[in-house]
Design a protein around this motif. Structure first.
Motif, PDB file in Angstrom:
ATOM      1  N   GLN A 337       0.831  -1.086  -0.140  1.00 24.42           N
ATOM      2  CA  GLN A 337       0.045  -0.043  -0.011  1.00 24.42           C
ATOM      3  C   GLN A 337       0.847   1.236   0.082  1.00 24.42           C
ATOM      4  O   GLN A 337       1.871   1.517   0.664  1.00 24.42           O
ATOM      5  CB  GLN A 337      -0.916  -0.050   1.430  1.00 24.42           C
ATOM      6  CG  GLN A 337      -1.751  -1.300   1.314  1.00 24.42           C
ATOM      7  CD  GLN A 337      -2.846  -0.980   2.299  1.00 24.42           C
ATOM      8  OE1 GLN A 337      -2.778   0.031   3.172  1.00 24.42           O
ATOM      9  NE2 GLN A 337      -3.651  -2.299   2.617  1.00 24.42           N
ATOM     10  N   ALA A 338       0.543   2.194  -0.818  1.00 21.63           N
ATOM     11  CA  ALA A 338       0.909   3.537  -0.746  1.00 21.63           C
ATOM     12  C   ALA A 338       0.355   4.628   0.332  1.00 21.63           C
ATOM     13  O   ALA A 338      -0.750   5.121   0.330  1.00 21.63           O
ATOM     14  CB  ALA A 338       0.814   4.266  -2.145  1.00 21.63           C
ATOM     15  N   SER A 339       0.955   4.330   1.522  1.00 21.69           N
ATOM     16  CA  SER A 339       0.221   4.876   2.699  1.00 21.69           C
ATOM     17  C   SER A 339       0.986   5.871   3.543  1.00 21.69           C
ATOM     18  O   SER A 339       0.364   6.459   4.358  1.00 21.69           O
ATOM     19  CB  SER A 339       0.148   3.575   3.610  1.00 21.69           C
ATOM     20  OG  SER A 339       1.500   3.118   3.922  1.00 21.69           O
ATOM     21  N   LEU A 340       2.307   6.172   3.215  1.00 16.28           N
ATOM     22  CA  LEU A 340       3.088   7.176   3.789  1.00 16.28           C
ATOM     23  C   LEU A 340       2.466   8.641   3.529  1.00 16.28           C
ATOM     24  O   LEU A 340       2.492   9.086   2.258  1.00 16.28           O
ATOM     25  CB  LEU A 340       4.595   7.194   3.427  1.00 16.28           C
ATOM     26  CG  LEU A 340       5.477   7.994   4.365  1.00 16.28           C
ATOM     27  CD1 LEU A 340       5.528   8.022   5.625  1.00 16.28           C
ATOM     28  CD2 LEU A 340       7.107   8.072   3.597  1.00 16.28           C
ATOM     29  N   ARG A 341       2.452   9.371   4.491  1.00 18.03           N
ATOM     30  CA  ARG A 341       1.805  10.742   4.437  1.00 18.03           C
ATOM     31  C   ARG A 341       2.956  11.809   4.610  1.00 18.03           C
ATOM     32  O   ARG A 341       3.620  11.649   5.807  1.00 18.03           O
ATOM     33  CB  ARG A 341       0.858  11.311   5.450  1.00 18.03           C
ATOM     34  CG  ARG A 341      -0.617  10.606   4.717  1.00 18.03           C
ATOM     35  CD  ARG A 341      -1.818  11.243   5.729  1.00 18.03           C
ATOM     36  NE  ARG A 341      -1.678  12.637   5.666  1.00 18.03           N
ATOM     37  CZ  ARG A 341      -2.478  13.261   6.426  1.00 18.03           C
ATOM     38  NH1 ARG A 341      -2.843  13.009   7.396  1.00 18.03           N
ATOM     39  NH2 ARG A 341      -2.367  14.532   6.249  1.00 18.03           N
TER      40      ARG A 341
END
Length: 417
Positions: A337-341
């Motif tokens: 998942q592309a989850s980093l903010r």
């Protein structure tokens, strides 16, 4: 050789080096599809002869140039309909190996190009639906050297067909523009290798998908060069240095490159069980993500892989992409998942990094556009981390990456206004 022993000084009749075999005959054979006929293929290949030289050494002769035709038109298993047809056996002599292909400007026909060992130039053939045209000769100067051991070499076109790069051991690389309509080369620059002591006969070179970055292997080191830099030689960045901490008989090393359909650059060993990989070859410096031993093979390989020209290249104005974005497998895999903010972005002050709860730990890395690492911050799921960006960092765009288990799983850009 089908189990047959070959004695030095004897002739190999009609043997061909499909890939990057003996250093003096790298890229001596090439399969291409016949233009406008999906059921016919052509193999360009050379006769390979070992001869004793006057100084007691061995000369490797790769002539004449043959072609053979393989048809699936009336036989679904394939049939060789023409075999060992001599295409060229004349002067000037061809360079050993260094044969590759590039799509014509129409996106259908093929240029088949060879370096010449006499006359400082190139010899081209044009494969069309009607047959083979040529040879066409072009004289052009390049940097010559007193070094004899220039056997390790590799040539490659960029994926859009407009650039051509030749790399030679103990010398360096020549960079050319290529006209897909006329088949003409124009020498742009010659980049001599800064440390000849690093070079061995086995080495190679590869181009990123955009054609901007060149990766050069000297067996023990991998370098990146930027073809868009004002000074290509000064753009050199060391990407990886191979060591042998386990004292293996054949230590980890790097030879040739091949651009994959996933737009990753695969880096082969001359002998071994592993393939290295550059995960982001169009990013500068260490941001390219060199991954040591990325793929373990079920058995040891020797002399790595065949060469693959850019089959997907279309006509000028509609070149298309060298990558395949559609799924190539029906196997179900767990997606990362592309989850980093990363926020606020842009920001002239501190930024914050948030990795949601349940995510595996990772390492956040920040690079400048030259690929130089600037900062590293460890992250854990469910935590927000405040990052005081390096003092004095100039306004501009920077690259960030999230690393897990030695590979990049996410990347983006951070802007300093």
């Amino acid at each position: 050789t089908n189990g047959e022993g070959i004695n030095i000084g004897e002739t190999w009749d009609n043997y061909c080096d499909i890939g990057f075999g003996y250093p003096q005959v790298l890229q001596s054979s090439l399969f291409l599809n016949w233009p406008e006929n999906p059921d016919r293929y052509i193999l360009f290949h050379r006769k390979l002869t070992f001869e004793s030289s006057p100084d007691g050494g061995i000369d490797v002769i790769t002539a004449p140039l043959y072609y053979s035709l393989i048809s699936y038109e009336e036989n679904t298993d394939g049939e060789v309909v023409e075999k060992n047809v001599i295409l060229y056996d004349d002067l000037p002599l061809m360079e050993g190996g260094e044969m590759t292909a590039n799509k014509h400007a129409n996106g259908i026909d093929w240029w088949i190009t060879h370096r010449l060992s006499e006359g400082n130039g190139f010899m081209n053939f044009l494969l069309t639906g009607e047959g083979i045209e040529g040879p066409y000769f072009q004289s052009i100067d390049w940097y010559n050297t007193d070094y004899i051991l220039t056997g390790g070499r590799e040539v490659e076109f960029s994926s859009d067909g407009t650039k051509f790069v030749r790399y030679r051991a103990y010398v360096g690389m020549d960079v050319y523009d290529f006209d897909r309509q006329t088949g003409q080369f124009t020498l742009i620059d010659t980049v001599l290798h800064p440390d000849l002591s690093e070079s061995v006969v086995l080495n190679g070179m590869g181009l990123s998908p955009s054609g901007r970055f060149v990766y050069v292997s000297t067996y023990t080191h991998v370098y990146q060069y930027d073809l868009e830099a004002n000074n290509i030689a000064e753009s050199e960045v060391l990407i990886h240095e191979f060591t042998n901490p386990d004292s293996l008989f054949i230590g980890p090393h790097s030879v040739h490159f091949q651009l994959g359909p996933d737009c990753r650059l695969y880096n082969f060993m001359n002998s071994g069980r592993f393939i290295h990989r550059i995960n982001y070859p169009d990013l500068p410096g260490e941001a390219c993500g060199f991954e040591l031993n990325a793929i373990e093979l079920p058995f040891s390989s020797f002399r790595d892989q065949p060469q693959f020209p850019h089959f997907r290249l279309g006509p000028i104005g509609d070149e298309g992409s060298p990558c395949v974005y559609e799924p190539t497998s029906t196997a179900v895999v767990e997606a990362t998942q592309a989850s980093l903010r990363v926020y606020p972005n842009p920001s002239a002050g501190p930024i914050r990094l948030f990795l949601p709860a349940g995510e595996s730990p990772g390492l956040w890395r920040l690079f400048d556009l030259q690929g130089r690492p600037l900062q590293e911050v460890p992250l854990r799921g469910g935590e927000t981390v405040r990052v005081d960006v390096q003092a004095g960092l100039a306004a501009g765009t920077y690259i960030w990456q999230l690393w897990r288990e030695g590979r990049v799983v996410e990347s983006g850009r951070a802007v300093r206004p």
